[in-house]
Design an enzyme around this catalytic site. Structure first.
Site, PDB file in Angstrom:
ATOM      1  N   HIS A   1       3.351   2.379  -0.521  1.00  0.00           N
ATOM      2  CA  HIS A   1       3.882   1.373   0.643  1.00  0.00           C
ATOM      3  C   HIS A   1       3.525  -0.299  -0.586  1.00  0.00           C
ATOM      4  O   HIS A   1       3.227  -0.389  -1.284  1.00  0.00           O
ATOM      5  CB  HIS A   1       3.304   1.217   2.366  1.00  0.00           C
ATOM      6  CG  HIS A   1       1.581   1.139   1.868  1.00  0.00           C
ATOM      7  ND1 HIS A   1       0.195   1.386   2.640  1.00  0.00           N
ATOM      8  CD2 HIS A   1       1.206  -0.358   1.602  1.00  0.00           C
ATOM      9  CE1 HIS A   1      -0.385   0.597   2.294  1.00  0.00           C
ATOM     10  NE2 HIS A   1      -0.545  -0.357   1.477  1.00  0.00           N
TER      11      HIS A   1
ATOM     12  N   ASP B   1       1.257  -9.849   4.952  1.00  0.00           N
ATOM     13  CA  ASP B   1       0.905  -8.928   6.232  1.00  0.00           C
ATOM     14  C   ASP B   1      -0.276  -9.385   7.120  1.00  0.00           C
ATOM     15  O   ASP B   1      -1.260  -9.831   6.607  1.00  0.00           O
ATOM     16  CB  ASP B   1       0.570  -7.149   5.857  1.00  0.00           C
ATOM     17  CG  ASP B   1       0.000  -7.082   4.811  1.00  0.00           C
ATOM     18  OD1 ASP B   1      -0.657  -7.917   4.302  1.00  0.00           O
ATOM     19  OD2 ASP B   1       0.512  -5.728   4.081  1.00  0.00           O
TER      20      ASP B   1
HETATM   21  C1  GLP Z   1      -2.866  -3.101   2.033  1.00  0.00           C
HETATM   22  C2  GLP Z   1      -1.672  -3.987   2.114  1.00  0.00           C
HETATM   23  C3  GLP Z   1      -0.952  -3.954   0.537  1.00  0.00           C
HETATM   24  C4  GLP Z   1      -1.716  -4.081  -0.671  1.00  0.00           C
HETATM   25  C5  GLP Z   1      -2.517  -2.746  -0.749  1.00  0.00           C
HETATM   26  C6  GLP Z   1      -3.141  -2.245  -1.605  1.00  0.00           C
HETATM   27  O1  GLP Z   1      -2.472  -2.290   2.358  1.00  0.00           O
HETATM   28  N1  GLP Z   1      -1.457  -4.157   3.578  1.00  0.00           N
HETATM   29  O2  GLP Z   1      -0.333  -5.074   0.055  1.00  0.00           O
HETATM   30  O3  GLP Z   1      -0.658  -4.235  -1.535  1.00  0.00           O
HETATM   31  O4  GLP Z   1      -3.412  -2.728   0.302  1.00  0.00           O
HETATM   32  O5  GLP Z   1      -4.490  -2.898  -2.183  1.00  0.00           O
HETATM   33  P1  GLP Z   1      -5.388  -2.688  -3.476  1.00  0.00           P
HETATM   34  O6  GLP Z   1      -4.773  -3.789  -4.188  1.00  0.00           O
HETATM   35  O7  GLP Z   1      -6.242  -2.865  -2.920  1.00  0.00           O
HETATM   36  O8  GLP Z   1      -4.951  -1.845  -3.639  1.00  0.00           O
END
Ligand code: GLP
Length: 237
Positions: free
Chosen positions: A138, A67
């Site tokens: 998500h 993304d």
């Molecule tokens: C963002 C990304 C996701 C990711 C999520 C979790 O929103 N779009 O793909 O999985 O963050 O991130 P973190 O690993 O910092 O908790």
């Protein structure tokens, strides 16, 4: 679906790295789909280390990204383009023409997303999809209530996601409201999926995603129907 219990984020990263290594050893021109966020940072560090030690090469690997924020250019420090260069691509031998990240500045976002899907199709499919998970369930930027049949597209970000991701943008107001993301159907077509989740903040949502009934409120719950999914987590669910 399989769950691997690790002791720490470091161990999650070590396990994820060994799965990636195995995939690339088996097929030099593997097609990967890569995540951003805090969780995979140690994994990228470890992959860079392996590259320096001559144990892995990304020369033939095709790298897609999940993304990108809509409205951020590639040089913006909060863009996922920047993240990927700063944490990974600048330090390994992946070829520029084999790196595919959605362009957050694309005026014709529909074409950008359709072209991305076409590029994936042309490769014969993603061999290994690596996912994180948002606190609202998500995956990529596929927010709650989105269709399980979705493809790469422009989405509105949930207020909870914008809040969770607001820190580097300094305020919620400055945090992007939209993003381009690969779709849930696209994710589900990957041959193998690994999902990384670390820390107690993720415990409830991972439990819901993998133990509750599949429902659109928790986009990650669709993973329960995939044939080859492994969640690597450092908490018990
Ligand atoms: C963002 C990304 C996701 C990711 C999520 C979790 O929103 N779009 O793909 O999985 O963050 O991130 P973190 O690993 O910092 O908790």
């Amino acid at each position: 679906m399989k769950i691997i219990n690790a002791k720490s984020c470091q161990e999650i990263s070590d396990i994820a790295t060994s799965i990636i290594l195995k995939q690339i050893k088996k097929k030099k021109n593997s097609v990967l789909c890569l995540p951003t966020g805090k969780t995979p940072l140690l994994m990228y560090k470890k992959l860079v280390q392996l590259f320096h030690d001559g144990k892995i090469s990304f020369e033939k690997v095709l790298c897609f990204n999940l993304d990108e924020y809509y409205g951020l250019n590639k040089e913006n420090k909060n863009s996922y383009h920047y993240y990927m260069r700063k944490n990974f691509f600048n330090f390994v031998d992946a070829e520029d023409e084999n790196i595919f990240i959605l362009d957050g500045m694309a005026k014709n976002f529909k074409k950008e997303c359709d072209d991305f899907e076409k590029k994936i199709k042309k490769t014969n499919g993603i061999d290994l999809m690596i996912l994180g998970i948002g606190e609202n369930g998500h995956i990529g930027f596929n927010e709650p209530e989105g269709s399980f049949l979705s493809r790469t597209r422009l989405v509105n970000l949930d207020i909870s996601t914008r809040r969770a991701n607001s820190k580097p943008f300094k305020s919620l107001r400055n945090t992007p409201k939209r993003a381009l993301t690969i779709g849930l159907k696209t994710i589900m077509e990957a041959k193998q999926i690994i999902l990384l989740a670390s820390g107690n903040k993720k415990k409830n949502i991972v439990k819901k995603a993998f133990k509750d009934k599949i429902n659109k409120k928790i986009p990650a719950s669709i993973l329960q129907t995939h044939k080859n999914v492994t969640a690597i987590i450092d908490f018990k669910i």
